[in-house]
Design an enzyme around this catalytic site. Structure first.
Site, PDB file in Angstrom:
ATOM      1  N   ASN A   7      18.148  35.574  -9.549  1.00 45.44           N
ATOM      2  CA  ASN A   7      19.151  34.610  -9.107  1.00 45.44           C
ATOM      3  C   ASN A   7      19.347  33.610 -10.242  1.00 45.44           C
ATOM      4  OD1 ASN A   7      20.680  32.669  -7.868  1.00 45.44           O
ATOM      5  ND2 ASN A   7      19.321  32.380  -6.117  1.00 45.44           N
ATOM      6  N   LYS A  14      15.757  32.210 -11.169  1.00 39.24           N
ATOM      7  CA  LYS A  14      14.714  32.418 -10.157  1.00 39.24           C
ATOM      8  C   LYS A  14      14.468  33.911 -10.066  1.00 39.24           C
ATOM      9  CE  LYS A  14      15.911  29.595  -6.530  1.00 39.24           C
ATOM     10  NZ  LYS A  14      16.235  29.365  -5.145  1.00 39.24           N
ATOM     11  N   ARG A  91      21.798  38.352  -7.541  1.00 38.67           N
ATOM     12  CA  ARG A  91      22.592  37.582  -6.589  1.00 38.67           C
ATOM     13  C   ARG A  91      23.843  37.096  -7.312  1.00 38.67           C
ATOM     14  NH1 ARG A  91      22.287  31.392  -5.038  1.00 38.67           N
ATOM     15  NH2 ARG A  91      23.762  31.443  -3.334  1.00 38.67           N
ATOM     16  N   HIS A 180      26.523  32.267   1.640  1.00 43.56           N
ATOM     17  CA  HIS A 180      25.244  32.568   2.312  1.00 43.56           C
ATOM     18  C   HIS A 180      25.340  33.883   3.092  1.00 43.56           C
ATOM     19  CE1 HIS A 180      24.590  27.913   2.639  1.00 43.56           C
ATOM     20  NE2 HIS A 180      23.902  28.369   1.597  1.00 43.56           N
ATOM     21  N   HIS A 208      22.595  28.571   9.198  1.00 43.38           N
ATOM     22  CA  HIS A 208      21.825  28.516   7.940  1.00 43.38           C
ATOM     23  C   HIS A 208      21.864  27.065   7.480  1.00 43.38           C
ATOM     24  CE1 HIS A 208      20.529  30.173   3.895  1.00 43.38           C
ATOM     25  NE2 HIS A 208      20.890  28.925   3.615  1.00 43.38           N
ATOM     26  N   GLY A 210      20.206  24.612   5.165  1.00 43.80           N
ATOM     27  CA  GLY A 210      19.321  24.322   4.032  1.00 43.80           C
ATOM     28  C   GLY A 210      19.908  23.138   3.294  1.00 43.80           C
ATOM     29  N   ASN A 211      19.658  23.053   2.003  1.00 45.11           N
ATOM     30  CA  ASN A 211      20.305  22.005   1.232  1.00 45.11           C
ATOM     31  C   ASN A 211      21.821  22.220   1.263  1.00 45.11           C
ATOM     32  OD1 ASN A 211      20.156  19.701  -0.243  1.00 45.11           O
ATOM     33  ND2 ASN A 211      20.110  20.787  -2.192  1.00 45.11           N
ATOM     34  N   ARG A 241      26.477  17.415  -0.040  1.00 46.27           N
ATOM     35  CA  ARG A 241      27.903  17.745   0.068  1.00 46.27           C
ATOM     36  C   ARG A 241      28.479  17.210   1.377  1.00 46.27           C
ATOM     37  NH1 ARG A 241      27.085  23.958  -0.829  1.00 46.27           N
ATOM     38  NH2 ARG A 241      25.397  23.660  -2.330  1.00 46.27           N
ATOM     39  N   ASP A 283      16.748  15.007   1.410  1.00 40.19           N
ATOM     40  CA  ASP A 283      15.670  15.838   1.952  1.00 40.19           C
ATOM     41  C   ASP A 283      15.356  15.421   3.386  1.00 40.19           C
ATOM     42  OD1 ASP A 283      13.034  16.884   2.577  1.00 40.19           O
ATOM     43  OD2 ASP A 283      12.960  17.468   0.473  1.00 40.19           O
ATOM     44  N   ARG A 285      12.836  15.905   5.156  1.00 42.74           N
ATOM     45  CA  ARG A 285      11.485  15.371   5.398  1.00 42.74           C
ATOM     46  C   ARG A 285      11.498  13.855   5.276  1.00 42.74           C
ATOM     47  NH1 ARG A 285       9.294  20.198   1.795  1.00 42.74           N
ATOM     48  NH2 ARG A 285      11.306  19.698   0.902  1.00 42.74           N
ATOM     49  N   GLU A 334      14.611  26.062   9.764  1.00 44.49           N
ATOM     50  CA  GLU A 334      13.286  26.617  10.078  1.00 44.49           C
ATOM     51  C   GLU A 334      12.251  25.524  10.321  1.00 44.49           C
ATOM     52  OE1 GLU A 334      12.189  29.437   6.962  1.00 44.49           O
ATOM     53  OE2 GLU A 334      14.238  30.184   6.965  1.00 44.49           O
ATOM     54  N   ASN A 335      12.474  24.347   9.710  1.00 41.24           N
ATOM     55  CA  ASN A 335      11.406  23.337   9.703  1.00 41.24           C
ATOM     56  C   ASN A 335      11.675  22.046  10.459  1.00 41.24           C
ATOM     57  OD1 ASN A 335       9.402  24.587   7.817  1.00 41.24           O
ATOM     58  ND2 ASN A 335      11.218  24.622   6.505  1.00 41.24           N
ATOM     59  N   GLU A 384      16.440  35.861   1.459  1.00 35.32           N
ATOM     60  CA  GLU A 384      17.565  36.424   0.707  1.00 35.32           C
ATOM     61  C   GLU A 384      17.089  37.395  -0.372  1.00 35.32           C
ATOM     62  OE1 GLU A 384      19.018  32.284   0.697  1.00 35.32           O
ATOM     63  OE2 GLU A 384      21.007  33.143   0.459  1.00 35.32           O
TER      64      GLU A 384
HETATM   65  P1  AMP Z   1      16.768  25.331   1.378  1.00 38.24           P
HETATM   66  O1  AMP Z   1      18.041  24.991   0.680  1.00 38.24           O
HETATM   67  O2  AMP Z   1      16.912  26.386   2.427  1.00 38.24           O
HETATM   68  O3  AMP Z   1      15.621  25.587   0.437  1.00 38.24           O
HETATM   69  O4  AMP Z   1      16.352  24.016   2.191  1.00 38.24           O
HETATM   70  C1  AMP Z   1      15.969  22.843   1.540  1.00 38.24           C
HETATM   71  C2  AMP Z   1      15.873  21.682   2.519  1.00 38.24           C
HETATM   72  O5  AMP Z   1      15.069  22.037   3.661  1.00 38.24           O
HETATM   73  C3  AMP Z   1      15.139  20.486   1.914  1.00 38.24           C
HETATM   74  O6  AMP Z   1      16.045  19.652   1.255  1.00 38.24           O
HETATM   75  C4  AMP Z   1      14.565  19.812   3.126  1.00 38.24           C
HETATM   76  O7  AMP Z   1      15.515  18.892   3.600  1.00 38.24           O
HETATM   77  C5  AMP Z   1      14.382  20.915   4.130  1.00 38.24           C
HETATM   78  N1  AMP Z   1      12.969  21.298   4.280  1.00 38.24           N
HETATM   79  C6  AMP Z   1      12.270  22.156   3.581  1.00 38.24           C
HETATM   80  N2  AMP Z   1      10.996  22.256   4.003  1.00 38.24           N
HETATM   81  C7  AMP Z   1      10.905  21.404   5.004  1.00 38.24           C
HETATM   82  C8  AMP Z   1       9.845  21.008   5.855  1.00 38.24           C
HETATM   83  N3  AMP Z   1       8.633  21.553   5.732  1.00 38.24           N
HETATM   84  N4  AMP Z   1      10.118  20.103   6.794  1.00 38.24           N
HETATM   85  C9  AMP Z   1      11.354  19.572   6.922  1.00 38.24           C
HETATM   86  N5  AMP Z   1      12.397  19.907   6.143  1.00 38.24           N
HETATM   87  C10 AMP Z   1      12.175  20.798   5.195  1.00 38.24           C
END
Ligand code: AMP
Length: 397
Positions: A7, A14, A91, A180, A208, A210-211, A241, A283, A285, A334-335, A384
């Site tokens: 990727n 990556k 990718r 995605h 999905h 994620g970031n 974004r 983030d 978290r 997921e988290n 992925e």
């Molecule tokens: P991704 O683009 O799928 O890698 O997701 C990244 C985002 O997932 C990060 O910016 C976090 O906001 C969130 N994330 C990842 N790990 C955790 C976790 N253990 N707990 C809460 N949020 C998480």
């Protein structure tokens, strides 16, 4: 087969090296700051310690060379020689309307990917550099291109057309493409598998988150609508974004900030989303922590984010005239249990819920809704790289 999954970004690469029979990741890592001072490679073999090496990488060819050296290192490598790399899966971000599925890479495919550069000027050229570097170092190893956009090529015109003059679609291919796709395809497949059902019998909404974040309506195994558009800026509020906004904001802000459209686009891509709204972080978290400490903007941000996710889910229930499964995936999906709980509060009308105890689980495939719920809500971790590996094997074998 041993498949090297690549990727490539403009200054990063990556990689994962996967045995396709056992689907085990033999090694993985990241090359960073390619072409910039201070470049480094990380390498994590399956049974060994993670290594970080600071080493000059003037270009991607050197980066691929270093990855091969790591994989074949007599002490810490996972294979003996280059000949143990059976295929490479790349990718590729944008396949335009040319690619509705993965393809074996040849000169014609490279030309067709180049023709999509216009649609993804930051990503596709970097992806092509990765292909070129692998071609130089492994000329006889088959390579496969797996596109982020391909899964969404099944969308009907009513889902992919914007309400702008049709001639811009005809002339410039301005339309919704969606991204995605590899993840949406993988997660909807795994969700059906986990439930012991055929994906062709299900209406699935994949979130999905994620970031970057997107939601897709998967009806009978086909993407029928998705939230990202011509570019990955459209749709949901994301890490940095904005997602969908009133297009008039672009010229309005350009006037106020004494900048141009490019200046505003920079803000919409990099300084907006939950980062811009909360003034805390992109983030989740950090956001969750601030929320628990009573930070008012973090609370408003998480409420706004979840409200938008719930509205997209509602619109895709309408698009498919129903839903059987809602699947959360990627970093946040997921988290971040707080987001799943907040979204679920809007969806009780569907006959689904998120059990507070099960919602404490993270990063594994699990059903969150009560047994017998009309709609199943679940977590399905995305992968992925594995999806790209499977596609590569399917085409090469
Ligand atoms: P991704 O683009 O799928 O890698 O997701 C990244 C985002 O997932 C990060 O910016 C976090 O906001 C969130 N994330 C990842 N790990 C955790 C976790 N253990 N707990 C809460 N949020 C998480």
């Amino acid at each position: 087969m041993n498949v090297l999954v690549i990727n490539c970004g403009s200054s990063s690469l990556k990689y994962q090296f996967i045995n396709s029979d056992s689907e085990e990741v033999l090694a993985k890592g990241l090359c960073e700051r390619i072409g910039i001072d201070g470049s480094r490679i990380s390498y994590q073999p399956k049974d060994g310690d993670k290594e970080e090496t600071v080493i000059p990488m003037p270009d991607h060819t050197v980066a691929v060379r270093l990855v091969i050296d790591k994989l074949t290192n007599p002490e810490t490598g996972v294979v003996k020689s280059l000949s143990d790399i059976d295929a490479v899966g790349h990718r590729i971000v944008h396949g335009g309307e040319k690619f509705a599925s993965s393809v074996i890479i040849d000169d014609e495919v490279i030309k067709a990917i180049e023709e999509c550069n216009d649609l993804a000027p930051l990503h596709n050229p970097a992806n092509l550099i990765g292909i070129d570097a692998c071609k130089k170092l492994m000329p006889s190893v088959p390579m496969v291109a797996v596109f982020d956009t391909a899964f969404h090529q099944t969308m009907p015109p009513k889902a992919y057309l914007y309400g702008i003059p049709y001639e811009y679609y005809e002339k410039y291919k301005v339309r919704r493409y969606g991204f995605h796709g590899t993840s949406h395809d993988y997660v909807s497949t795994e969700a059906a598998k986990f439930l012991g059902k055929d994906r062709k019998d299900l209406k699935i909404i994949v979130c999905h988150l994620g970031n970057g974040a997107s939601i897709t309506a998967v009806d009978k195994g086909r993407s029928v609508d998705t939230s990202m558009g011509l570019t990955p800026l459209d749709g949901l509020i994301m890490g940095t974004r904005s997602g969908s906004i009133d297009p008039a904001i672009v010229t309005f802000l350009a006037g106020k900030l004494n900048t141009d459209a490019d200046g505003v686009m920079e803000i919409l891509n990099k300084k907006s989303g939950v980062l811009g709204l909360s003034k805390v972080s992109s983030d989740f978290r950090d956001l969750e922590k601030a929320y628990n400490e009573g930070n008012e903007l973090a609370k408003i941000t998480l409420e706004t984010y979840s409200y938008h996710v719930a509205k997209f889910i509602g619109s895709y229930v309408a698009a498919m005239n129903g839903v059987d499964v809602i699947a959360y995936t990627a970093g946040v999906g997921e988290n971040t249990s707080l987001v799943r709980r907040m979204v679920s509060e809007y969806l009780t009308y569907l006959g689904t819920n998120v059990d507070p105890e099960k919602n404490k689980l993270r990063g594994e495939t699990v059903i969150l809704s009560d047994p017998g719920s009309k709609v199943v809500t679940m977590i399905v971790p995305t992968n992925e790289e594995l999806a790209i590996c499977r596609e590569t094997v399917r085409l090469v074998k």
